[in-house]
Design a protein around this motif. Sequence first.
Motif, PDB file in Angstrom:
ATOM      1  N   THR A   1    -108.590 -26.941  25.979  1.00  0.00           N
ATOM      2  CA  THR A   1    -109.157 -28.287  25.979  1.00  0.00           C
ATOM      3  C   THR A   1    -110.648 -28.309  26.298  1.00  0.00           C
ATOM      4  OG1 THR A   1    -108.402 -28.513  28.273  1.00  0.00           O
ATOM      5  CG2 THR A   1    -106.990 -29.419  26.559  1.00  0.00           C
TER       6      THR A   1
ATOM      7  N   HIS B   1    -103.109 -31.532  33.396  1.00  0.00           N
ATOM      8  CA  HIS B   1    -103.387 -32.172  32.109  1.00  0.00           C
ATOM      9  C   HIS B   1    -103.514 -31.148  30.985  1.00  0.00           C
ATOM     10  CE1 HIS B   1    -103.671 -36.275  33.490  1.00  0.00           C
ATOM     11  NE2 HIS B   1    -104.477 -35.919  34.466  1.00  0.00           N
TER      12      HIS B   1
ATOM     13  N   GLU C   1    -108.835 -35.861  18.785  1.00  0.00           N
ATOM     14  CA  GLU C   1    -108.574 -37.300  18.844  1.00  0.00           C
ATOM     15  C   GLU C   1    -108.244 -37.743  20.272  1.00  0.00           C
ATOM     16  OE1 GLU C   1    -108.271 -35.715  14.932  1.00  0.00           O
ATOM     17  OE2 GLU C   1    -107.122 -35.183  16.737  1.00  0.00           O
ATOM     18  N   LYS C   2    -107.410 -36.963  20.951  1.00  0.00           N
ATOM     19  CA  LYS C   2    -107.064 -37.290  22.334  1.00  0.00           C
ATOM     20  C   LYS C   2    -108.284 -37.165  23.241  1.00  0.00           C
ATOM     21  CE  LYS C   2    -102.171 -35.900  22.229  1.00  0.00           C
ATOM     22  NZ  LYS C   2    -101.170 -34.960  22.810  1.00  0.00           N
ATOM     23  N   TYR C   3    -109.105 -36.163  22.955  1.00  0.00           N
ATOM     24  CA  TYR C   3    -110.304 -35.967  23.776  1.00  0.00           C
ATOM     25  C   TYR C   3    -111.218 -37.186  23.676  1.00  0.00           C
ATOM     26  CZ  TYR C   3    -114.134 -33.527  26.067  1.00  0.00           C
ATOM     27  OH  TYR C   3    -115.120 -33.168  26.952  1.00  0.00           O
ATOM     28  N   GLU C   4    -111.443 -37.650  22.457  1.00  0.00           N
ATOM     29  CA  GLU C   4    -112.308 -38.816  22.271  1.00  0.00           C
ATOM     30  C   GLU C   4    -111.706 -40.059  22.913  1.00  0.00           C
ATOM     31  OE1 GLU C   4    -115.336 -38.800  21.219  1.00  0.00           O
ATOM     32  OE2 GLU C   4    -115.216 -36.646  20.846  1.00  0.00           O
ATOM     33  N   GLU C   5    -110.390 -40.146  22.885  1.00  0.00           N
ATOM     34  CA  GLU C   5    -109.716 -41.294  23.488  1.00  0.00           C
ATOM     35  C   GLU C   5    -109.952 -41.353  24.993  1.00  0.00           C
ATOM     36  OE1 GLU C   5    -105.133 -42.963  24.110  1.00  0.00           O
ATOM     37  OE2 GLU C   5    -105.542 -41.323  22.710  1.00  0.00           O
ATOM     38  N   HIS C   6    -110.069 -40.183  25.630  1.00  0.00           N
ATOM     39  CA  HIS C   6    -110.239 -40.123  27.082  1.00  0.00           C
ATOM     40  C   HIS C   6    -111.681 -39.828  27.501  1.00  0.00           C
ATOM     41  CE1 HIS C   6    -105.851 -39.513  26.744  1.00  0.00           C
ATOM     42  NE2 HIS C   6    -105.799 -40.028  27.955  1.00  0.00           N
TER      43      HIS C   6
ATOM     44  N   THR D   1    -102.878 -33.531  27.615  1.00  0.00           N
ATOM     45  CA  THR D   1    -103.483 -34.862  27.633  1.00  0.00           C
ATOM     46  C   THR D   1    -104.658 -34.977  26.668  1.00  0.00           C
ATOM     47  OG1 THR D   1    -102.845 -35.117  29.958  1.00  0.00           O
ATOM     48  CG2 THR D   1    -104.530 -36.623  29.120  1.00  0.00           C
ATOM     49  N   ILE D   2    -105.469 -33.915  26.572  1.00  0.00           N
ATOM     50  CA  ILE D   2    -106.644 -33.947  25.686  1.00  0.00           C
ATOM     51  C   ILE D   2    -106.669 -32.699  24.804  1.00  0.00           C
ATOM     52  CG2 ILE D   2    -108.084 -35.419  27.147  1.00  0.00           C
ATOM     53  CD1 ILE D   2    -109.375 -32.891  28.278  1.00  0.00           C
ATOM     54  N   ASN D   3    -105.523 -32.301  24.306  1.00  0.00           N
ATOM     55  CA  ASN D   3    -105.440 -31.037  23.564  1.00  0.00           C
ATOM     56  C   ASN D   3    -105.784 -31.159  22.083  1.00  0.00           C
ATOM     57  OD1 ASN D   3    -103.195 -32.452  22.792  1.00  0.00           O
ATOM     58  ND2 ASN D   3    -101.742 -30.774  23.125  1.00  0.00           N
ATOM     59  N   THR D   4    -106.197 -32.338  21.643  1.00  0.00           N
ATOM     60  CA  THR D   4    -106.669 -32.509  20.264  1.00  0.00           C
ATOM     61  C   THR D   4    -107.997 -33.262  20.307  1.00  0.00           C
ATOM     62  OG1 THR D   4    -105.595 -34.660  19.904  1.00  0.00           O
ATOM     63  CG2 THR D   4    -104.283 -32.664  19.458  1.00  0.00           C
TER      64      THR D   4
END
Length: 231
Positions: A63, A112, A122-127, A117-120
Amino acid sequence: MADRPDNRGMIRRFWDWFWGPTAVLSVGFTLIAGFLAGIFFWGGFHWSVELTNTEEFCVSCHTMETNLGEYRETIHYNNHSGVRAICSDCHVPHEWSHKIKAKIMAVKDVYHEMVGTINTPEKYEEHRLQMASAVWRKMKASDSRECRNCHNFDYMDFTLQEVRAASEHQRAIDSDMTCIDCHQGIAHRLPPSYLEEYEKVLEALSMTPSSRRLAAADHEATQFYLRSRSE
């Protein structure tokens, strides 16, 4: 049931032996051995803590690839002097008590990482905004403690700085501002609506008694600077 007295007797004998005087080794030898064992333990513990401060360790998680790519495009990674600030320089305090607290709090990052939690991307940008806000709040509350491990207004020669930089640094001194008030995106890409989020950080800290001295004193000056950046 019948073997319980024997078990208690064994524990009692062990306890007496453990705290009783040694019959084979001298007291001096025992003390020296304990002292050396303490040195090895402390050395191993310190080595382990410092290992977690290395850049290789910090970016070993999947991540962190996004962070690493952004960091490599900043002046903290590549600059004219060749002096680099790695992850731990900005995110881990030097003082022992604060450092250990940071290491304990970092356990949540391991969690995490495990749950993804932020393994893509898209998820990273979301958080991204949430993660950035947490770091800003920590740095604002500590008066940018990690920044000041390297940077100090007292040793800045404003005559060697660009006019705008020198002017802003002088205003920061006069207004009791702190580094993170102006340098939120110094190592990582800023998320959308970051100015509004930083406003919320200031408001939250100004309502916290323990942080009021740091946040409220420079609130007006910081607000002026943030508004000027958004124009």
